[in-house]
Scaffold this motif. Structure first.
Motif, PDB file in Angstrom:
ATOM      1  N   GLU A  77      46.997   2.137   6.258  1.00 58.58           N
ATOM      2  CA  GLU A  77      46.097   2.174   8.036  1.00 58.58           C
ATOM      3  C   GLU A  77      44.680   1.535   6.865  1.00 58.58           C
ATOM      4  O   GLU A  77      44.360   0.294   6.975  1.00 58.58           O
ATOM      5  CB  GLU A  77      45.150   3.551   7.843  1.00 58.58           C
TER       6      GLU A  77
ATOM      7  N   GLU B 211      46.259  -6.961   9.012  1.00 55.61           N
ATOM      8  CA  GLU B 211      47.509  -6.627   8.920  1.00 55.61           C
ATOM      9  C   GLU B 211      47.414  -5.629   9.536  1.00 55.61           C
ATOM     10  O   GLU B 211      46.392  -4.749   9.533  1.00 55.61           O
ATOM     11  CB  GLU B 211      48.500  -7.036   7.916  1.00 55.61           C
ATOM     12  N   ARG B 212      47.977  -5.031  10.648  1.00 50.79           N
ATOM     13  CA  ARG B 212      48.651  -4.109  11.526  1.00 50.79           C
ATOM     14  C   ARG B 212      49.993  -3.559  10.570  1.00 50.79           C
ATOM     15  O   ARG B 212      50.530  -3.282   9.318  1.00 50.79           O
ATOM     16  CB  ARG B 212      49.698  -3.753  12.190  1.00 50.79           C
TER      17      ARG B 212
END
Length: 104
Positions: free
Chosen positions: A55, A63-64
């Protein structure tokens, strides 16, 4: 006496020992230089999971987290720019000093 999986032992030590985490990064870079990408990704994945988390890494890299998890998976294929961004985030997070030396 029961034994525990090596991954758990490494993760536990990495969680509490910044010098050990720096050694993990150094070993991952050595593996990359030897074209052992699978081992390098495994070591870097361990570092991320124990030191920063996907996370927070995603936030720092823009970025995810799911994309980063995929990128660092066994089947993932990180681009050079993503790998550079990951190393930069690690350097910033833990203050890891990355030096490159050539020897003959």
């Amino acid at each position: 006496m029961p034994t525990r999986p090596i991954e758990r032992t490494i993760s536990k030590r990495a969680t509490h020992d910044s010098e050990f985490r720096a050694a993990l990064v150094a070993e991952a870079l050595k593996c990359l230089c030897e074209n052992d990408v699978a081992t390098a990704k495994s070591i870097l994945r361990t570092y991320v999971m124990t030191a920063i988390g996907f996370e927070e890494l995603g936030r720092r890299m823009g970025e995810r987290p799911e994309s980063l998890i995929r990128m660092m998976s066994d089947k993932g294929n990180p681009s050079l720019s993503k790998l550079a961004a990951l190393l930069s985030a690690i350097k910033t997070h833990d203050g890891v000093n990355i030096e490159v030396r050539g020897t003959l």
